[in-house]
Design an enzyme around this catalytic site. Structure first.
Site, PDB file in Angstrom:
ATOM      1  N   LYS A  53      59.389  39.624 116.868  1.00 17.28           N
ATOM      2  CA  LYS A  53      59.820  38.308 117.366  1.00 17.28           C
ATOM      3  C   LYS A  53      60.308  37.445 116.210  1.00 17.28           C
ATOM      4  O   LYS A  53      61.325  36.759 116.300  1.00 17.28           O
ATOM      5  CB  LYS A  53      58.672  37.621 118.114  1.00 17.28           C
ATOM      6  N   GLN A  97      50.476  34.823 121.051  1.00 17.99           N
ATOM      7  CA  GLN A  97      50.444  36.253 121.356  1.00 17.99           C
ATOM      8  C   GLN A  97      49.112  36.622 122.021  1.00 17.99           C
ATOM      9  O   GLN A  97      48.044  36.308 121.511  1.00 17.99           O
ATOM     10  CB  GLN A  97      50.631  37.053 120.050  1.00 17.99           C
ATOM     11  N   ASP A 120      56.885  31.761 127.223  1.00 18.09           N
ATOM     12  CA  ASP A 120      56.358  32.975 127.859  1.00 18.09           C
ATOM     13  C   ASP A 120      56.376  32.844 129.383  1.00 18.09           C
ATOM     14  O   ASP A 120      56.248  33.826 130.101  1.00 18.09           O
ATOM     15  CB  ASP A 120      54.897  33.202 127.409  1.00 18.09           C
TER      16      ASP A 120
END
Ligand code: NAP
Length: 284
Positions: A53, A97, A120
């Site tokens: 990422k 994460q 997300d």
């Protein structure tokens, strides 16, 4: 018959080029989309995802910040960081994460992320907006699945889609997005009776169960579009999908490989969400 391959790798590259072009246009207006990624602990899989990422975000010309926190970080410390990122103007997207260490409640952290920075798409407000059909930041993997189906040229309206797996991060949002595309959706899960029979009726079959090579040709309608979300690490170190590719490809019309299918889409959709968040926050 052998199915046509849907290359997520290639589609992801095309979308990436579109994003790069938009980032360039924003740069001319003095705007740089900013993505903050937070990793707690040393989970090897998470470390790989975070590195990739960070790399993609930097390559695309985003402002990129990565916070690698010790596994012993307290929930309060993590929430304080999230709140700080919520307030900072140069940050458009925040990604924490998952999974988090056991002593941290994931829900508390997801709920703390500002809705407009939730790239997300896991915040309950974004999930709710997805359910009622309002604008929202879409969860990345499900958005990638829909993009791959679109690229086959298949018109989803009126088609029968079967989704196997009902997780909050994949199966459920995929089913909602398919309904948004006017497909008729059947959801299957571990308690579904006659799953192969239902699955064989699918014009579009999306599989996200986390069981290597579970879905073989006996689950596939001839000519169906088969999207395999599964990513399972085998004992020999290789990556396998939830679909038995060699068997299913003899029956399907289009099929995604693993690796190189849904995987590359997830990260590019995250970048797309960050770009969208950056534009929306500035009323563009
Ligand atoms: P999950 O949270 O473990 O959910 C699995 C779902 O599959 C559950 O709804 C479960 O049913 C159902 N299921 C399990 N075994 C089944 C069976 N034998 N028959 C029918 N349904 C069954 O998994 P997830 O997070 O959605 O992930 C699924 C897979 O996608 C994993 O391999 C994961 O690594 C992969 N994944 C890939 C990406 C990507 O970027 N490509 C992103 C996310 C996930 P119940 O609800 O009844 O338990």
């Amino acid at each position: 018959m052998t199915a046509a391959l849907i290359s997520g790798k290639q589609v992801a590259e095309e979308i990436r080029a579109d994003i790069a072009r938009e980032v360039q246009e924003l740069a001319e207006k003095g705007i740089k989309p900013g993505l903050a990624v937070v990793l707690v602990g040393e989970d090897p899989g998470s470390q790989v995802y975070v590195r990739s990422k960070e790399k993609t975000s930097t390559e695309l010309g985003f402002h990129s910040e990565v916070y690698r926190l010790d596994a012993s970080t307290s929930q309060e410390e993590l929430l304080a960081l999230v709140n700080d990122l919520n307030r900072r103007d140069e940050i458009d997207g925040i990604l924490v994460q998952l999974p988090l260490p056991k002593h941290i409640e994931e829900k508390a952290v997801i709920d703390a992320i500002a809705v407009e920075k939730d790239v997300d798409g896991f915040h309950p407000v974004n999930v709710g907006n997805l359910v009622i059909g309002d604008d929202s930041l879409l969860p990345c993997t499900p958005a990638g699945v829909i993009e791959l189906i679109k690229r086959t040229g298949m018109e989803m309206a009126g088609k029968h889609a079967v989704v196997i797996g009902r997780s909050n991060i994949v199966g459920k949002p995929v089913s909602l997005l398919l309904q948004r595309e006017n497909a008729t959706v059947t959801m299957c899960h571990s308690r579904t009776a006659n799953m192969a029979e239902l699955s064989r009726q699918a014009d579009i079959l999306v599989v996200a169960i986390g069981r290597a090579n579970f879905i073989d040709a006996s689950y596939v309608k001839p000519g169906a579009v088969v999207i395999d979300v599964g990513m399972n690490r085998l004992d020999n170190g290789k990556l396998a999908g939830d679909v038995d590719f060699e068997s299913a490809k003899e029956v399907a019309g289009h099929i995604t490989p693993v690796p190189g299918g849904v995987g590359p889409m997830t990260i590019v959709m995250l970048m797309n969400n960050t770009l969208t968040a950056a534009k929306r926050r500035r009323g563009l």
